[in-house]
Design a protein around this motif. Structure first.
Motif, mmCIF file in Angstrom:
data_model
loop_
_atom_site.group_PDB
_atom_site.id
_atom_site.type_symbol
_atom_site.label_atom_id
_atom_site.label_comp_id
_atom_site.label_asym_id
_atom_site.label_seq_id
_atom_site.Cartn_x
_atom_site.Cartn_y
_atom_site.Cartn_z
ATOM 1 N N VAL A 54 0.587 -1.293 0.177
ATOM 2 C CA VAL A 54 0.025 -0.001 -0.058
ATOM 3 C C VAL A 54 1.111 1.078 0.274
ATOM 4 O O VAL A 54 1.767 1.327 0.887
ATOM 5 C CB VAL A 54 -1.065 0.050 1.260
ATOM 6 N N PRO A 55 0.885 2.143 -1.160
ATOM 7 C CA PRO A 55 1.640 3.129 -1.098
ATOM 8 C C PRO A 55 1.236 4.248 -0.053
ATOM 9 O O PRO A 55 0.281 4.663 0.174
ATOM 10 C CB PRO A 55 1.278 3.713 -2.429
ATOM 11 N N GLY A 56 2.492 4.718 0.503
ATOM 12 C CA GLY A 56 2.293 5.799 1.543
ATOM 13 C C GLY A 56 1.971 5.123 3.042
ATOM 14 O O GLY A 56 1.883 5.813 3.998
ATOM 15 N N ALA A 57 1.952 3.878 3.117
ATOM 16 C CA ALA A 57 1.859 3.312 4.616
ATOM 17 C C ALA A 57 3.100 3.339 5.358
ATOM 18 O O ALA A 57 4.124 3.536 4.859
ATOM 19 C CB ALA A 57 1.488 1.617 4.085
ATOM 20 N N PRO A 58 2.971 3.463 6.652
ATOM 21 C CA PRO A 58 3.835 3.585 7.585
ATOM 22 C C PRO A 58 4.989 2.283 7.146
ATOM 23 O O PRO A 58 4.408 1.294 6.560
ATOM 24 C CB PRO A 58 3.353 3.269 9.032
ATOM 25 N N SER A 59 6.107 2.536 7.512
ATOM 26 C CA SER A 59 7.029 1.358 7.156
ATOM 27 C C SER A 59 7.197 -0.107 7.825
ATOM 28 O O SER A 59 7.335 -0.807 7.149
ATOM 29 C CB SER A 59 8.669 1.926 7.760
ATOM 30 N N TYR A 60 6.267 -0.026 9.102
ATOM 31 C CA TYR A 60 5.968 -1.177 9.714
ATOM 32 C C TYR A 60 4.708 -2.045 8.998
ATOM 33 O O TYR A 60 4.311 -3.160 9.127
ATOM 34 C CB TYR A 60 5.797 -1.175 10.929
ATOM 35 N N VAL A 61 3.926 -1.339 8.036
ATOM 36 C CA VAL A 61 2.938 -2.034 7.227
ATOM 37 C C VAL A 61 3.140 -2.679 5.972
ATOM 38 O O VAL A 61 3.740 -1.979 4.973
ATOM 39 C CB VAL A 61 1.598 -1.071 7.164
ATOM 40 N N LEU A 62 3.425 -3.878 5.951
ATOM 41 C CA LEU A 62 3.749 -4.646 4.634
ATOM 42 C C LEU A 62 2.738 -4.195 3.659
ATOM 43 O O LEU A 62 3.092 -4.246 2.418
ATOM 44 C CB LEU A 62 3.861 -6.149 4.926
ATOM 45 N N GLY A 63 1.421 -4.110 3.939
ATOM 46 C CA GLY A 63 0.415 -4.085 2.934
ATOM 47 C C GLY A 63 -0.799 -4.827 3.279
ATOM 48 O O GLY A 63 -1.323 -4.967 4.746
ATOM 49 N N ILE A 64 -1.715 -5.335 2.484
ATOM 50 C CA ILE A 64 -2.954 -5.851 2.612
ATOM 51 C C ILE A 64 -3.087 -7.196 2.078
ATOM 52 O O ILE A 64 -2.412 -7.771 1.060
ATOM 53 C CB ILE A 64 -3.941 -5.136 2.247
ATOM 54 N N VAL A 65 -3.858 -8.299 2.772
ATOM 55 C CA VAL A 65 -4.288 -9.512 2.024
ATOM 56 C C VAL A 65 -5.588 -9.384 2.136
ATOM 57 O O VAL A 65 -6.551 -8.984 2.741
ATOM 58 C CB VAL A 65 -3.446 -10.460 2.887
#
Length: 169
Positions: A54-65
Motif C-alpha cells: 500500500v503506497p504511503g503506508a508506515p514502514s511497519y505496514v507490509l500491505g494488505i491481504v
C-alpha cells in the motif's frame, strides 16, 4: 483429623484462588526471542501468502491481504519492534488478530505452541531493550528454560500508534 498440606510455589504457600485468572497464550518467534499473545485476541493463524503493498503506508505496514472477502492490513512485527527485517521461509506465519473491530495480521518468523499460565505468574518486564518494543510488553513469563515476552496488543495499535492502519481500513 488430618491436615491438608498447602500448595507451595517458591517456598511460599499458595492457594488456587490467589493465583489469579488462568490465561492461554500462543507463542511465536522473532529472530531468537519467544513472544506470547493472549489467545483471546487471535482470530486465526495463516501461512504466508502474497501481500499487496500500500503506497504511503508506515514502514511497519507490509500491505494488505484478502481474507475471505475482507481486507486485512499486515504489519511486519519485526519492523514494528525496530528489529531487522526477516526473510520469508516455510515457517513464516501471519497471525490474524482483532483490534477495535478490525482484523490485523502480524507477520512472524514462526508460530510455536499454545500454553496456560496464571495471571500471578506474569512478571514485570525488565527495562531493557529498545524503547519501541518495550511499549508493547505486558510482562514476561519463565517457561521451563525459555523466557516468553508477553505482548499487550492493544498498546501496539493505540490510536496515536496506528494512524497508518486506521487510514487504510
Amino acid at each position: 483429623m488430618s491436615e491438608v498440606a498447602p500448595i507451595k510455589e517458591n517456598g511460599k504457600a499458595l492457594s488456587e484462588t490467589n493465583k489469579g485468572e488462568l490465561l492461554q497464550y500462543l507463542t511465536f518467534k522473532l529472530i531468537d526471542e519467544t513472544y506470547g499473545i493472549n489467545v483471546m485476541q487471535i482470530k486465526e493463524v495463516l501461512r504466508y501468502s502474497e501481500i499487496a503493498p500500500v503506497p504511503g503506508a508506515p514502514s511497519y505496514v507490509l500491505g494488505i491481504v484478502n481474507l475471505r472477502g475482507n481486507v486485512v492490513t499486515v504489519v511486519d512485527t519485526r519492523v514494528r519492534f525496530s528489529l531487522p527485517e526477516c526473510t520469508i521461509s516455510d515457517d513464516t506465519r501471519i497471525i490474524i488478530i482483532e483490534h477495535d473491530g478490525e482484523q490485523v495480521g502480524l507477520l512472524v518468523d514462526a508460530v510455536q505452541e499454545v500454553f496456560y499460565l496464571y495471571q500471578s505468574e506474569i512478571e514485570q518486564s525488565p527495562s531493557v531493550g529498545n524503547d519501541e518494543a518495550l511499549k508493547f510488553i505486558q510482562g514476561v513469563y519463565q517457561k521451563e528454560e525459555e523466557l516468553v515476552i508477553l505482548l499487550e496488543l492493544n498498546r501496539m495499535f493505540e490510536r496515536n500508534e496506528a494512524l497508518g492502519i486506521e487510514a487504510m481500513n
